[in-house]
Design an enzyme around this catalytic site. Structure first.
Site, mmCIF file in Angstrom:
data_model
loop_
_atom_site.group_PDB
_atom_site.id
_atom_site.type_symbol
_atom_site.label_atom_id
_atom_site.label_comp_id
_atom_site.label_asym_id
_atom_site.label_seq_id
_atom_site.Cartn_x
_atom_site.Cartn_y
_atom_site.Cartn_z
ATOM 1 N N GLU A 181 54.273 40.239 52.767
ATOM 2 C CA GLU A 181 53.150 41.183 52.904
ATOM 3 C C GLU A 181 52.690 41.387 54.343
ATOM 4 O O GLU A 181 51.492 41.370 54.625
ATOM 5 C CB GLU A 181 51.965 40.714 52.042
ATOM 6 N N ASN A 224 59.407 40.161 51.736
ATOM 7 C CA ASN A 224 58.828 40.438 50.417
ATOM 8 C C ASN A 224 57.514 41.198 50.584
ATOM 9 O O ASN A 224 56.705 40.865 51.465
ATOM 10 C CB ASN A 224 58.562 39.086 49.733
ATOM 11 N N HIS A 261 54.134 44.841 41.257
ATOM 12 C CA HIS A 261 52.914 44.680 40.451
ATOM 13 C C HIS A 261 52.459 46.093 40.093
ATOM 14 O O HIS A 261 51.829 46.770 40.904
ATOM 15 C CB HIS A 261 51.822 43.956 41.255
ATOM 16 N N GLU A 289 58.166 39.966 41.611
ATOM 17 C CA GLU A 289 56.899 39.534 40.984
ATOM 18 C C GLU A 289 56.468 40.515 39.907
ATOM 19 O O GLU A 289 55.288 40.862 39.792
ATOM 20 C CB GLU A 289 55.803 39.405 42.055
ATOM 21 N N ASP A 291 55.042 42.553 37.070
ATOM 22 C CA ASP A 291 54.094 42.563 35.954
ATOM 23 C C ASP A 291 53.517 43.972 35.879
ATOM 24 O O ASP A 291 53.443 44.675 36.875
ATOM 25 C CB ASP A 291 53.008 41.465 36.058
HETATM 26 C C1 XIL Z 1 49.117 34.964 43.273
HETATM 27 C C2 XIL Z 1 49.128 33.861 42.247
HETATM 28 O O1 XIL Z 1 49.739 34.364 41.083
HETATM 29 C C3 XIL Z 1 47.739 33.395 41.964
HETATM 30 O O2 XIL Z 1 47.760 32.256 41.133
HETATM 31 C C4 XIL Z 1 47.020 33.045 43.265
HETATM 32 O O3 XIL Z 1 45.684 32.730 42.984
HETATM 33 C C5 XIL Z 1 47.083 34.201 44.224
HETATM 34 O O4 XIL Z 1 48.434 34.566 44.434
HETATM 35 N N1 XIL Z 1 51.623 38.585 45.846
HETATM 36 C C6 XIL Z 1 52.269 37.390 46.070
HETATM 37 C C7 XIL Z 1 51.976 36.241 45.199
HETATM 38 O O5 XIL Z 1 53.158 37.332 46.937
HETATM 39 O O6 XIL Z 1 52.081 35.023 45.882
HETATM 40 C C8 XIL Z 1 50.608 36.345 44.555
HETATM 41 O O7 XIL Z 1 50.457 35.268 43.643
HETATM 42 C C9 XIL Z 1 50.457 37.686 43.897
HETATM 43 C C10 XIL Z 1 50.593 38.786 44.898
#
Ligand code: XIL
Length: 685
Positions: A181, A224, A261, A289, A291
Site C-alpha cells: 500500500e 501489494n 477488497h 486478500e 473479500d
Molecule cells: C487487516 C486485518 O485483517 C485486520 O485484522 C487488522 O486489524 C487490520 O488489517 N490490507 C492489508 C491487510 O494489506 O493486512 C489488512 O488486514 C486489510 C487491508
C-alpha cells in the site's frame, strides 16, 4: 550415421557403446527400407480431456497449477471448525497480522516470531505454502518507527527489519509482500505520505526490494496494494509505471498482489485486463486478500475468472475463512458462514476454478492444446565454450527456468572424453550467446558422468533441484539458482536400477530422468533407449526419498519410436498433462511425439504423435534465419512457473532444443550440438 545417444561413464562404457552405435545404425537403415515405424501408425486425437471436478478449493485450483489460499489468524488455530476448513480447503496461507511490524518488531531490535511461527510451522505438513505479509507498510507500524526523523537511521532500521525477518523465514515463505500500500488513493498516481516516503523519498520501495532479494534470493518478491484493479485508475497506472520501471532497470520484483477488497458489485470490468497487462511486464500476478461485501456468486465468479484467464495469475487468497473471521464486520464477505457452512459463493468459486462457464459474457473454456503444431525456429542461440580445462564438442539437453528476471539454463556438455554439466544465465535471448559458461564439475557436483539436467524449484522445501543422470538417477540442491557454486554433491534417487528397468533395457541405456509432482505425489520418469518410458512414484512430502512402484508408463515395439528425452508438463488452465518423447524418424533424424493424460499416472492418449503429424520435427518447423538443423532433439519447454508441478501455457509455446549441422557425422559424443528456440506459430489463443 550416428543415431544412438549414450552417455559415456568412462573408457570401458564408451568402448561398449561404440558397438551399440553400430548396431543401432544398421537397425535403422533396415527399418527405413522395409518397415513402417510404429510411430506412423498411431492415431492423433483432438479431444481434450474432460476436466474432473475436484471437491475442494485447493485441489480444484491445483488442477490449473494455481493455489487457493486464505488469511490465517494464529489465535484461531485451536478452533477445530476453523482449522478443519483451513486444512481441507486451502493450499496457501497468509498470516493475517502476525508478520506485521507491530507484532514482529514492536520495539527496536527485539523480534517476536512466536505468533507467525505458529502458522508457518504447521503449513508444510498440510501441503500449504506461505505468503509473507508484510515487510514495509505505513499501517500497523509501531510508533518508534513512525516517529523517526533521521533518514540514515530509518534506512538501517528498514534494512535490518527486512533482513532479519526474511532470514528467519528463509525457505518457509514462498512469496513476500515486500511493500504494501505505498500508493495514494485518488487521482495523483503518486506514493502516499509515510515515514518511509517522507524521510527516504521515492527510492524506499526500490531499496526494500533490493534488500529483500539479498536476504532471501529464493523468495518471490511482491508489491501489494488495494484499489489497483481498475485499469484506468490513476493509482493502478502509478503502480504499473513503477513495476515497468523496476523491470526495465533490473530492480528485483517478481509479482504484484491485488488485494481485491470489493464492494457488493465485485471487480471492475477491466480487472482481467489489469491482471494481463501487469503479467505482460514479466511478473506473476495474484489476488491476495479477496473479500466481497455480501459475497454474491456472480461477483466471486467474476473475480476468479479474471485470474483463471491470465496464465501468470498464479493464485487467489481470500481474506479469512468464515464471515466471523472477517475484518469487514457485518458485511458477510467470505465463502463460509459463521458456522463454517459453504455459502453459495463457495460453489461459484469452485465451479469457476474448474474453468466451467458461469453465465456471463466473455467466459472462456478450459484451455487445451491443439492436435497439430507448427513452429518457427531461430538460429543457433548457444554454442559450447571450451576453456583451458574443458574441450567441448556439443552443448545438449537444456533445462531452462525464468527466475528473478533471468533465464537460467543448465545443459550437458559433450566431448570424446564424456559428459558434464554447464550453467549459464542471461536476461534476454539476444544475450544467450555471450553468457558465461560455468562448468559444474568445479562445484560439489564434481567431475565424471553427469548429463541431461532438469531444474525446478521445490516449493515445500524452498530449494532448487537439479536432476540428472550419472548411471543412476541423481540430484543436487541449491537455495539460490543464480549461484553455480551452491549446488550440493550428487545423491541418488534409487539404491540401484529398478528391476523392471533391468528386465527391459536390453542393450539400451538408462537415461533422461525427469521429475514432476502434483499436489500429492512426485513422479520420476526415465527412458531406456529401448522403447520403454518408466515411471516411479513417491509422495511430495517424502520427495526426494521413497521412489518406488516403478512401472512402464508407455512402450513401443520400435525402440526408435519411443527413444528418450521425455518431458512431462502440466498444461495451465485445464486438466491436461503433456508428455513429449524423442523419437528417431525413418529419415534417421530426431523429432518429438506428444501425448496427453488427465493425470500424471494416467494413460497417455496420442496428441501429435506420428511422423506425418509430429509434435516438433524439421517438417513442421520453419527456419526464417536459415535451416541449420534437421534434428529437433532433446530439450525443454519454457514453463509458466518454476515449481515442481512444471506448468506450461496452453498456447504460444516455446521449446529450447538441440540441433546440429545436418552434414556432421562421426563419433556420437563429438557431434556439434547447438541450442535453438522454437516458437509455436499456429497458436489459436
Ligand atoms: C487487516 C486485518 O485483517 C485486520 O485484522 C487488522 O486489524 C487490520 O488489517 N490490507 C492489508 C491487510 O494489506 O493486512 C489488512 O488486514 C486489510 C487491508
Amino acid at each position: 550415421m550416428n543415431l544412438s545417444k549414450e552417455y559415456a561413464a568412462g573408457p570401458i562404457r564408451r568402448r561398449l557403446s561404440a558397438l551399440g552405435l553400430l548396431a543401432a545404425a544398421v537397425m535403422v537403415t533396415t527399418s527405413t527400407a522395409t518397415a513402417t515405424p510404429a510411430a506412423t501408425t498411431a492415431t492423433a486425437t483432438s479431444a481434450p480431456e474432460a476436466a474432473v471436478r475436484a471437491s475442494t478449493l485447493g485441489a480444484q485450483a491445483a488442477q490449473s497449477g494455481r493455489y487457493f489460499g486464505t488469511a490465517v489468524a494464529a489465535g484461531k488455530l485451536g478452533d477445530s471448525t476453523y482449522s478443519t476448513l483451513l486444512d481441507r480447503e486451502f493450499t496457501m496461507v497468509t498470516p493475517e497480522n502476525e508478520m506485521k511490524w507491530d507484532t514482529i518488531e514492536r520495539s527496536r531490535g527485539s523480534f517476536n516470531f512466536v505468533p507467525a511461527d505458529q502458522i508457518t510451522a504447521r503449513a508444510p505438513a498440510r501441503g500449504q505454502r506461505v505468503r509473507g505479509h508484510t515487510l514495509v507498510w505505513h499501517s500497523q507500524l509501531p510508533s518508534w518507527v513512525s516517529s523517526l526523523t533521521d533518514a540514515n537511521t530509518l534506512r538501517s532500521v528498514l534494512n535490518n527489519h527486512i533482513s532479519t525477518v526474511m532470514n528467519h523465514y528463509k525457505g518457509k515463505v514462498y512469496a513476500w509482500d515486500v511493500v504494501n500500500e505505498a500508493f495514494a488513493d485518488g487521482g495523483s498516481g503518486a506514493h502516499r505520505p509515510s515515514v518511509f516516503q517522507n524521510l527516504l523519498g521515492d527510492g524506499f520501495i526500490e531499496q526494500a526490494f533490493r534488500t529483500a532479494r539479498a536476504a532471501d534470493p529464493a523468495a518471490k518478491l511482491c508489491y501489494n496494494d488495494y484499489s489497483i484493479e481498475n485499469w484506468s485508475d490513476a493509482k493502478t497506472q502509478g503502480v504499473y509505471r513503477m513495476v515497468r520501471d523496476f523491470k526495465a532497470r533490473g530492480v528485483p520484483v517478481d509479482c504484484v498482489g491485488f488485494q481485491a477488497h470489493f464492494g457488493a458489485g465485485g471487480p471492475p470490468a477491466s480487472f482481467q485486463t489489469t491482471l494481463a497487462n501487469f503479467a505482460a511486464l514479466g511478473v506473476d500476478v495474484q489476488i491476495t486478500e479477496l473479500d466481497i461485501a455480501q459475497a454474491s456468486t456472480t461477483a466471486y465468479a467474476n473475480s476468479v475468472r479474471a485470474c483463471m484467464n491470465v496464465a501468470r495469475c498464479t493464485g487467489i487468497t481470500v481474506w479469512g475463512i468464515r464471515d466471523i473471521d472477517s475484518w469487514r464486520t457485518g458485511q458477510n464477505p467470505l465463502l463460509f458462514d459463521n458456522s463454517g457452512n459453504k455459502k453459495p459463493a463457495y460453489q461459484s468459486v469452485l465451479t469457476t476454478l474448474g474453468g466451467t462457464a458461469v453465465a456471463s459474457s466473455g467466459t472462456k473454456r478450459a484451455a487445451a492444446l491443439p492436435s497439430s503444431f507448427g513452429w518457427s525456429s531461430g538460429g543457433q542461440l548457444i554454442a559450447p565454450k571450451s576453456d583451458a580445462t574443458h574441450t567441448i564438442a556439443g552443448i545438449k539437453d537444456p533445462s531452462v527456468v525464468h527466475h528473478n528476471g533471468k533465464y537460467h539454463v543448465f545443459a550437458s556438455v559433450a566431448s570424446s572424453a564424456g559428459y558434464g554439466l554447464v550453467y549459464l544465465s542471461f536476461s534476454d535471448w539476444s544475450q544467450a550467446g555471450s553468457a558465461t559458461h560455468h562448468y559444474l564439475d568445479r562445484t560439489a557436483i564434481g567431475a565424471g558422468y553427469r548429463a541431461a539436467p532438469q531444474v525446478f524449484y521445490n516449493t515445500r522445501q524452498g530449494l532448487w533441484y537439479l536432476v540428472y543422470q550419472t548411471g543412476n538417477a541423481s540430484f543436487s540442491t541449491n537455495p539460490d539458482i543464480g549461484n553455480p557454486d551452491g549446488w550440493s554433491a550428487p545423491r541418488n534417487f534409487y539404491a540401484s536400477m529398478p528391476d523392471i528397468i533391468r528386465q527391459n533395457i536390453g542393450n539400451g541405456y538408462w537415461v533422461d530422468m525427469w521429475v514432476i509432482c502434483d499436489s500429492v505425489d512426485c513422479y520420476l520418469f526415465s527412458s531406456d533407449d529401448n522403447g520403454h518410458l518408466y515411471r516411479s512414484r513417491t509422495t511430495l512430502a517424502q520427495f526426494p526419498n521413497g521412489f518406488t512402484d516403478t512401472v512402464i508408463a508407455l512402450q513401443d515395439s520400435n525402440r526408435y519410436a519411443l527413444f528418450e528425452a521425455s518431458n512431462v508438463y502440466k498444461v495451465q488452465g485445464g486438466n491436461q498433462y503433456l508428455l513429449l518423447v524423442e523419437a528417431i524418424g525413418s529419415d534417421g533424424r530426431r523429432y518429438f511425439r506428444s501425448w496427453t493424460a488427465g493425470s500424471i499416472a494416467g494413460s497417455w492418449t496420442p496428441l501429435a504423435a506420428t511422423e506425418a503429424n509430429p509434435f516438433a520435427r524439421a517438417t513442421n518447423v520453419t527456419f526464417p534465419s536459415g535451416s541449420w538443423t534437421r534434428d529437433i532433439s532433446h530439450g525443454e519447454m519454457l514453463r509458466a512457473g518454476n515449481d515442481q508441478t512444471l506448468p506450461i501455457p496452453s498456447c504460444r509455446l516455446q521449446y529450447l532444443y538441440q540441433g546440429k549441422d545436418p552434414n556432421a557425422g562421426g563419433d556420437y559424443n563429438s557431434l556439434p550440438w547447438r541450442l535453438g528456440l522454437l516458437t509455436q506459430t499456429d497458436s489459436t489463443c
